[in-house]
Motif scaffolding. Structure first.
Motif, PDB file in Angstrom:
ATOM      1  N   UNK A 100       0.835  -1.204   0.000  1.00  0.00           N
ATOM      2  CA  UNK A 100       0.000   0.000   0.000  1.00  0.00           C
ATOM      3  C   UNK A 100       0.872   1.257   0.000  1.00  0.00           C
ATOM      4  N   UNK A 101       1.923   1.231   0.795  1.00  0.00           N
ATOM      5  CA  UNK A 101       2.832   2.378   0.864  1.00  0.00           C
ATOM      6  C   UNK A 101       3.470   2.641  -0.498  1.00  0.00           C
ATOM      7  N   UNK A 102       3.793   1.567  -1.233  1.00  0.00           N
ATOM      8  CA  UNK A 102       4.448   1.728  -2.538  1.00  0.00           C
ATOM      9  C   UNK A 102       3.532   2.375  -3.576  1.00  0.00           C
ATOM     10  N   UNK A 103       2.219   2.338  -3.342  1.00  0.00           N
ATOM     11  CA  UNK A 103       1.299   3.014  -4.265  1.00  0.00           C
ATOM     12  C   UNK A 103       0.719   4.285  -3.654  1.00  0.00           C
ATOM     13  N   UNK A 104       1.380   4.775  -2.607  1.00  0.00           N
ATOM     14  CA  UNK A 104       1.028   6.070  -2.042  1.00  0.00           C
ATOM     15  C   UNK A 104      -0.114   6.066  -1.051  1.00  0.00           C
ATOM     16  N   UNK A 105      -0.374   4.914  -0.439  1.00  0.00           N
ATOM     17  CA  UNK A 105      -1.461   4.828   0.546  1.00  0.00           C
ATOM     18  C   UNK A 105      -0.854   4.719   1.943  1.00  0.00           C
ATOM     19  N   UNK A 106      -1.244   5.637   2.837  1.00  0.00           N
ATOM     20  CA  UNK A 106      -0.699   5.631   4.189  1.00  0.00           C
ATOM     21  C   UNK A 106      -1.354   4.536   5.038  1.00  0.00           C
ATOM     22  N   UNK A 107      -0.820   4.348   6.223  1.00  0.00           N
ATOM     23  CA  UNK A 107      -1.263   3.278   7.117  1.00  0.00           C
ATOM     24  C   UNK A 107      -2.762   3.344   7.395  1.00  0.00           C
ATOM     25  N   UNK A 108      -3.251   4.513   7.797  1.00  0.00           N
ATOM     26  CA  UNK A 108      -4.667   4.655   8.150  1.00  0.00           C
ATOM     27  C   UNK A 108      -5.561   4.327   6.968  1.00  0.00           C
ATOM     28  N   UNK A 109      -5.208   4.830   5.797  1.00  0.00           N
ATOM     29  CA  UNK A 109      -5.996   4.544   4.596  1.00  0.00           C
ATOM     30  C   UNK A 109      -5.936   3.062   4.244  1.00  0.00           C
ATOM     31  N   UNK A 110      -4.764   2.455   4.418  1.00  0.00           N
ATOM     32  CA  UNK A 110      -4.608   1.027   4.118  1.00  0.00           C
ATOM     33  C   UNK A 110      -5.522   0.197   5.011  1.00  0.00           C
ATOM     34  N   UNK A 111      -5.582   0.549   6.288  1.00  0.00           N
ATOM     35  CA  UNK A 111      -6.462  -0.167   7.222  1.00  0.00           C
ATOM     36  C   UNK A 111      -7.922   0.056   6.828  1.00  0.00           C
ATOM     37  N   UNK A 112      -8.261   1.281   6.465  1.00  0.00           N
ATOM     38  CA  UNK A 112      -9.637   1.578   6.036  1.00  0.00           C
ATOM     39  C   UNK A 112     -10.001   0.777   4.790  1.00  0.00           C
ATOM     40  N   UNK A 114      -8.737  -2.017   3.852  1.00  0.00           N
ATOM     41  CA  UNK A 114      -8.840  -3.414   4.257  1.00  0.00           C
ATOM     42  C   UNK A 114     -10.221  -3.697   4.852  1.00  0.00           C
ATOM     43  N   UNK A 115     -10.681  -2.801   5.703  1.00  0.00           N
ATOM     44  CA  UNK A 115     -12.009  -2.986   6.307  1.00  0.00           C
ATOM     45  C   UNK A 115     -13.119  -2.831   5.276  1.00  0.00           C
ATOM     46  N   UNK A 116     -12.962  -1.859   4.401  1.00  0.00           N
ATOM     47  CA  UNK A 116     -13.989  -1.582   3.395  1.00  0.00           C
ATOM     48  C   UNK A 116     -14.049  -2.656   2.317  1.00  0.00           C
ATOM     49  N   UNK A 117     -12.908  -3.120   1.872  1.00  0.00           N
ATOM     50  CA  UNK A 117     -12.839  -4.030   0.722  1.00  0.00           C
ATOM     51  C   UNK A 117     -12.624  -5.485   1.117  1.00  0.00           C
ATOM     52  N   UNK A 121     -17.184 -10.261   6.850  1.00  0.00           N
ATOM     53  CA  UNK A 121     -16.372 -10.686   7.998  1.00  0.00           C
ATOM     54  C   UNK A 121     -14.888 -10.515   7.725  1.00  0.00           C
ATOM     55  N   UNK A 122     -14.537  -9.585   6.833  1.00  0.00           N
ATOM     56  CA  UNK A 122     -13.131  -9.318   6.562  1.00  0.00           C
ATOM     57  C   UNK A 122     -12.465 -10.327   5.647  1.00  0.00           C
ATOM     58  N   UNK A 123     -13.229 -11.273   5.116  1.00  0.00           N
ATOM     59  CA  UNK A 123     -12.646 -12.290   4.238  1.00  0.00           C
ATOM     60  C   UNK A 123     -13.481 -12.358   2.969  1.00  0.00           C
TER      61      UNK A 123
END
Length: 124
Positions: A100-112, A114-117, A121-123
């Motif tokens: 995620x960082x390599x495509x310009x997405x910060x930690x908080x956005x990456x977690x968001x 992950x939850x959104x997509x 049940x996260x799977x």
């Protein structure tokens, strides 16, 4: 099942990783007897010597052990299995966050994301 190996890394290392996942995911339960070296080599279509090297590595990690003349068994140590599972999860999390960082997405956005997509049940 057809196993595919990456030509960039030694096959025995990939076998260690595959069997480690089989152990922590419950495919092989604690205390289960593993198939023989030859059987595993046939299943995964590798040389028995390569399989033996992988199993030796897992034995050094104490994820499996040998009973003389009886074969190889999965450890009964639940804490070790859980520790190994957590280490594998940490590797996956780090890989995800670095991707995620390599495509310009910060930690908080990456977690968001992950939850959104992540699907139900996260799977997905």
């Amino acid at each position: 099942m057809k196993y595919t190996f990456d030509n960039e890394r030694p096959i025995y290392i990939q076998l260690v990783e595959m069997i480690r996942v089989d152990i922590v995911s419950g495919k092989y339960q604690k205390g289960d007897k593993l198939p023989s070296v030859r059987e595993l080599a046939l299943i995964m279509q590798v040389n028995p010597n390569t399989m033996q090297k992988a199993l030796s590595e897992l034995e050094q990690e104490k994820l499996i052990y040998t009973e003389r003349t009886n074969g190889k068994y999965v450890t009964k140590d639940e804490k070790l299995i859980e520790k190994t599972k957590k280490e594998l999860a940490q590797d996956k999390v780090n890989s995800y966050l670095n991707s995620m960082k390599s495509i310009g997405i910060d930690y908080t956005s990456a977690v968001n994301y992950l939850q959104e997509l992540g699907g139900k049940d996260g799977i997905s």
